[in-house]
Scaffold this motif. Structure first.
Motif, PDB file in Angstrom:
ATOM      1  N   LEU A 180       0.827  -1.205   0.000  1.00  0.00           N
ATOM      2  CA  LEU A 180       0.000   0.000   0.000  1.00  0.00           C
ATOM      3  C   LEU A 180       0.861   1.255   0.000  1.00  0.00           C
ATOM      4  CD1 LEU A 180      -2.833  -1.071   2.475  1.00  0.00           C
ATOM      5  CD2 LEU A 180      -2.983  -0.847  -0.003  1.00  0.00           C
ATOM      6  N   GLU A 181       2.027   1.181   0.633  1.00  0.00           N
ATOM      7  CA  GLU A 181       2.953   2.319   0.605  1.00  0.00           C
ATOM      8  C   GLU A 181       3.564   2.497  -0.782  1.00  0.00           C
ATOM      9  OE1 GLU A 181       5.749   1.269   3.574  1.00  0.00           O
ATOM     10  OE2 GLU A 181       4.448   1.790   5.280  1.00  0.00           O
ATOM     11  N   LEU A 182       3.778   1.358  -1.476  1.00  0.00           N
ATOM     12  CA  LEU A 182       4.420   1.407  -2.784  1.00  0.00           C
ATOM     13  C   LEU A 182       3.487   1.864  -3.898  1.00  0.00           C
ATOM     14  CD1 LEU A 182       6.432  -1.945  -2.636  1.00  0.00           C
ATOM     15  CD2 LEU A 182       7.393   0.368  -2.557  1.00  0.00           C
ATOM     16  N   ILE A 183       2.186   1.711  -3.685  1.00  0.00           N
ATOM     17  CA  ILE A 183       1.229   2.079  -4.740  1.00  0.00           C
ATOM     18  C   ILE A 183       1.066   3.599  -4.758  1.00  0.00           C
ATOM     19  CG2 ILE A 183      -1.140   1.824  -5.588  1.00  0.00           C
ATOM     20  CD1 ILE A 183      -1.174  -0.911  -4.154  1.00  0.00           C
ATOM     21  N   THR A 184       1.858   4.231  -5.598  1.00  0.00           N
ATOM     22  CA  THR A 184       1.819   5.684  -5.769  1.00  0.00           C
ATOM     23  C   THR A 184       1.347   5.998  -7.187  1.00  0.00           C
ATOM     24  OG1 THR A 184       4.105   5.756  -6.565  1.00  0.00           O
ATOM     25  CG2 THR A 184       3.758   5.963  -4.175  1.00  0.00           C
ATOM     26  N   ARG A 185       0.970   7.238  -7.382  1.00  0.00           N
ATOM     27  CA  ARG A 185       0.568   7.652  -8.735  1.00  0.00           C
ATOM     28  C   ARG A 185       1.688   7.403  -9.736  1.00  0.00           C
ATOM     29  NH1 ARG A 185      -2.087  13.515 -10.408  1.00  0.00           N
ATOM     30  NH2 ARG A 185      -1.577  13.455 -12.638  1.00  0.00           N
ATOM     31  N   LYS A 186       2.929   7.723  -9.359  1.00  0.00           N
ATOM     32  CA  LYS A 186       4.064   7.538 -10.254  1.00  0.00           C
ATOM     33  C   LYS A 186       4.244   6.063 -10.620  1.00  0.00           C
ATOM     34  CE  LYS A 186       9.088   8.158 -10.522  1.00  0.00           C
ATOM     35  NZ  LYS A 186      10.304   8.629  -9.813  1.00  0.00           N
ATOM     36  N   ALA A 218     -13.311  -1.933  -5.889  1.00  0.00           N
ATOM     37  CA  ALA A 218     -12.616  -0.695  -6.281  1.00  0.00           C
ATOM     38  C   ALA A 218     -13.098   0.482  -5.441  1.00  0.00           C
ATOM     39  CB  ALA A 218     -12.788  -0.426  -7.771  1.00  0.00           C
ATOM     40  N   SER A 219     -13.352   0.197  -4.173  1.00  0.00           N
ATOM     41  CA  SER A 219     -13.777   1.120  -3.097  1.00  0.00           C
ATOM     42  C   SER A 219     -15.237   1.543  -3.183  1.00  0.00           C
ATOM     43  CB  SER A 219     -12.884   2.364  -3.019  1.00  0.00           C
ATOM     44  OG  SER A 219     -13.284   3.358  -3.926  1.00  0.00           O
ATOM     45  N   GLU A 220     -15.915   1.197  -4.279  1.00  0.00           N
ATOM     46  CA  GLU A 220     -17.340   1.534  -4.451  1.00  0.00           C
ATOM     47  C   GLU A 220     -17.628   2.997  -4.111  1.00  0.00           C
ATOM     48  OE1 GLU A 220     -21.536  -0.513  -3.126  1.00  0.00           O
ATOM     49  OE2 GLU A 220     -19.821  -1.800  -3.589  1.00  0.00           O
ATOM     50  N   GLY A 221     -16.940   3.868  -4.847  1.00  0.00           N
ATOM     51  CA  GLY A 221     -17.173   5.303  -4.688  1.00  0.00           C
ATOM     52  C   GLY A 221     -16.687   5.866  -3.374  1.00  0.00           C
ATOM     53  N   GLY A 222     -15.674   5.247  -2.785  1.00  0.00           N
ATOM     54  CA  GLY A 222     -15.113   5.759  -1.540  1.00  0.00           C
ATOM     55  C   GLY A 222     -15.638   5.097  -0.287  1.00  0.00           C
ATOM     56  N   LEU A 223     -16.505   4.124  -0.418  1.00  0.00           N
ATOM     57  CA  LEU A 223     -17.041   3.452   0.775  1.00  0.00           C
ATOM     58  C   LEU A 223     -15.988   2.611   1.486  1.00  0.00           C
ATOM     59  CD1 LEU A 223     -20.552   2.229  -0.469  1.00  0.00           C
ATOM     60  CD2 LEU A 223     -20.037   4.151   1.062  1.00  0.00           C
ATOM     61  N   PHE A 224     -15.011   2.075   0.706  1.00  0.00           N
ATOM     62  CA  PHE A 224     -14.050   1.141   1.299  1.00  0.00           C
ATOM     63  C   PHE A 224     -12.610   1.609   1.164  1.00  0.00           C
ATOM     64  CE2 PHE A 224     -17.489  -1.610  -0.596  1.00  0.00           C
ATOM     65  CZ  PHE A 224     -18.223  -1.702   0.591  1.00  0.00           C
ATOM     66  N   GLY A 225     -12.400   2.891   0.977  1.00  0.00           N
ATOM     67  CA  GLY A 225     -11.044   3.401   0.858  1.00  0.00           C
ATOM     68  C   GLY A 225     -10.967   4.526  -0.150  1.00  0.00           C
ATOM     69  N   ASP A 226      -9.825   5.197  -0.154  1.00  0.00           N
ATOM     70  CA  ASP A 226      -9.685   6.355  -1.044  1.00  0.00           C
ATOM     71  C   ASP A 226      -8.530   6.226  -2.032  1.00  0.00           C
ATOM     72  OD1 ASP A 226      -7.510   6.653   0.649  1.00  0.00           O
ATOM     73  OD2 ASP A 226      -8.349   8.389   1.707  1.00  0.00           O
ATOM     74  N   GLU A 227      -7.855   5.066  -2.059  1.00  0.00           N
ATOM     75  CA  GLU A 227      -6.718   4.902  -2.975  1.00  0.00           C
ATOM     76  C   GLU A 227      -7.134   5.048  -4.428  1.00  0.00           C
ATOM     77  OE1 GLU A 227      -5.433   3.017   0.829  1.00  0.00           O
ATOM     78  OE2 GLU A 227      -7.257   2.926  -0.400  1.00  0.00           O
ATOM     79  N   GLU A 228      -8.318   4.562  -4.771  1.00  0.00           N
ATOM     80  CA  GLU A 228      -8.782   4.653  -6.152  1.00  0.00           C
ATOM     81  C   GLU A 228      -8.925   6.113  -6.592  1.00  0.00           C
ATOM     82  OE1 GLU A 228      -9.436   0.627  -4.868  1.00  0.00           O
ATOM     83  OE2 GLU A 228      -9.949   2.543  -3.938  1.00  0.00           O
ATOM     84  N   ALA A 229      -9.571   6.916  -5.755  1.00  0.00           N
ATOM     85  CA  ALA A 229      -9.826   8.311  -6.121  1.00  0.00           C
ATOM     86  C   ALA A 229      -8.561   9.161  -6.064  1.00  0.00           C
ATOM     87  CB  ALA A 229     -10.900   8.901  -5.199  1.00  0.00           C
ATOM     88  N   GLU A 230      -7.694   8.871  -5.090  1.00  0.00           N
ATOM     89  CA  GLU A 230      -6.543   9.741  -4.865  1.00  0.00           C
ATOM     90  C   GLU A 230      -5.293   9.325  -5.629  1.00  0.00           C
ATOM     91  OE1 GLU A 230      -5.830  10.235  -0.715  1.00  0.00           O
ATOM     92  OE2 GLU A 230      -7.786  11.180  -0.333  1.00  0.00           O
ATOM     93  N   ILE A 231      -5.190   8.043  -5.992  1.00  0.00           N
ATOM     94  CA  ILE A 231      -3.961   7.557  -6.619  1.00  0.00           C
ATOM     95  C   ILE A 231      -4.213   6.943  -7.991  1.00  0.00           C
ATOM     96  CG2 ILE A 231      -2.052   5.919  -6.416  1.00  0.00           C
ATOM     97  CD1 ILE A 231      -2.389   6.127  -3.345  1.00  0.00           C
TER      98      ILE A 231
END
Length: 328
Positions: A180-186, A218-231
């Protein structure tokens, strides 16, 4: 003509496992011999031992130069390495000597590719426990290829390929917390571009790539996390600027239902390896993308428990070789 076929190095992996056996069987395969001239990399004594206990209808001959590789059908060329002149060889065992030997075969083959002596490297499985006993820092072929080619592990990735499925990983051999730390936008952009470039090189001029989320649904619109939207979504948007056809982030458990996609990219090891091993069993090739050399390995382990029994299945080795020629 035989001399015009490219040379592919087969790194024989852990000598105590099934690596030498599946390399020998792959090198004997008629389809493989049609596509290339396979050359084995390993210890002559080890290869002779596996030929004998497995009852294989072949022999090996040492070559000092790859100019001597003639593409013989059952007298196979071997780039000989001396791994056991001062130590006993134990088949089916975890030993430091076996570990050191397996790394040496991989490094030797990689260096051959870097020098342009071989077109590609296909590696049999290694055993991490044996390599660790040898005191060598190793967590898989990916890190070894990165180190030997001078590339950052941020820039090269593993893609499992079987049949028409190409399934790449953003992270691989790291804990979930570390992943999870390694999954960055880059990093997500890097894996997208590496997969796209690899597919284009195989002749798919406008590949379609699907990218997974990291969270359930895939977090279902932010219900289960924000990595999808933010990264992940911003990374997809960035890569689209270069004209790459992308879809995502989508739930990882729904991706492989699609047959109109050229490659799938997942975020975590198990998101890719579990479906690949269910669908392909032991027939998946592990292709490294983003590397300056063509390198693939098998998607299974060294199977110490069946070493020397002659029953190891070479399908993954054959699949990996065929992949480089667009014939999977």
């Amino acid at each position: 003509m035989t001399s015009q076929r490219p040379i592919v190095a087969l790194s024989t992996g852990d000598p105590g496992g099934i690596g030498p056996e599946i390399c020998l069987k792959a090198a004997l395969d008629e389809d493989v011999q049609r596509l290339c001239r396979p050359v084995l990399v390993g210890d002559p004594m080890v290869m002779a031992a596996h030929i004998e206990v497995s009852g294989l209808p072949c022999s090996v001959y040492p070559v000092s130069s790859l100019a001597d590789v003639n593409g013989a059908t059952n007298n196979l060329p071997l780039l000989a390495r001396d791994h056991f002149s001062d130590a006993p060889f134990l088949m089916g065992a975890i030993t430091a000597q076996n570990g050191a030997a397996s790394v040496d075969t991989s490094v030797t083959a990689i260096q051959m590719a870097l020098k342009g002596e071989v077109t590609a490297v296909v590696a049999a499985p290694n055993t991490k426990s044996s390599i660790n006993q040898a005191g060598i820092d190793y967590d898989g072929h990916l890190s070894l290829v990165a180190r030997e080619t001078g590339r950052s592990q941020e820039d090269i990735f593993m893609m499992l390929s079987f049949g028409q499925v190409n399934l790449a990983h953003c992270t691989l051999h790291s804990s979930i917390r570390r992943s999870l730390e390694l999954i960055t936008r880059k990093r997500v952009v890097s894996v997208i571009k590496a997969v796209h470039k690899t597919l284009v090189a195989t002749g798919i001029l406008a590949p379609r790539i699907m990218v997974s989320g990291v969270n359930p649904h895939a977090s279902e619109g932010g219900l289960f996390g924000d990595e999808e939207a933010e990264i992940i979504a911003p990374a997809i948007a960035e890569a689209r600027v270069d004209g790459i056809q992308l879809e995502g982030p989508v739930p990882a458990d729904l991706m492989l239902h699609r047959d109109d996609v050229d490659a799938f990219i997942v975020m975590l090891h198990d998101q890719g390896h579990i479906p690949a091993k269910v669908m392909a069993r032991h027939g998946a090739a592990g292709v490294i993308v983003g590397s300056p050399i063509q390198f693939a390995s098998v998607g299974h382990g060294s199977a110490l428990d069946i070493a020397g029994q002659g029953i190891a299945d070479p399908d993954a080795m054959i699949e990996a070789i065929r992949w480089f020629f667009g014939e999977t």
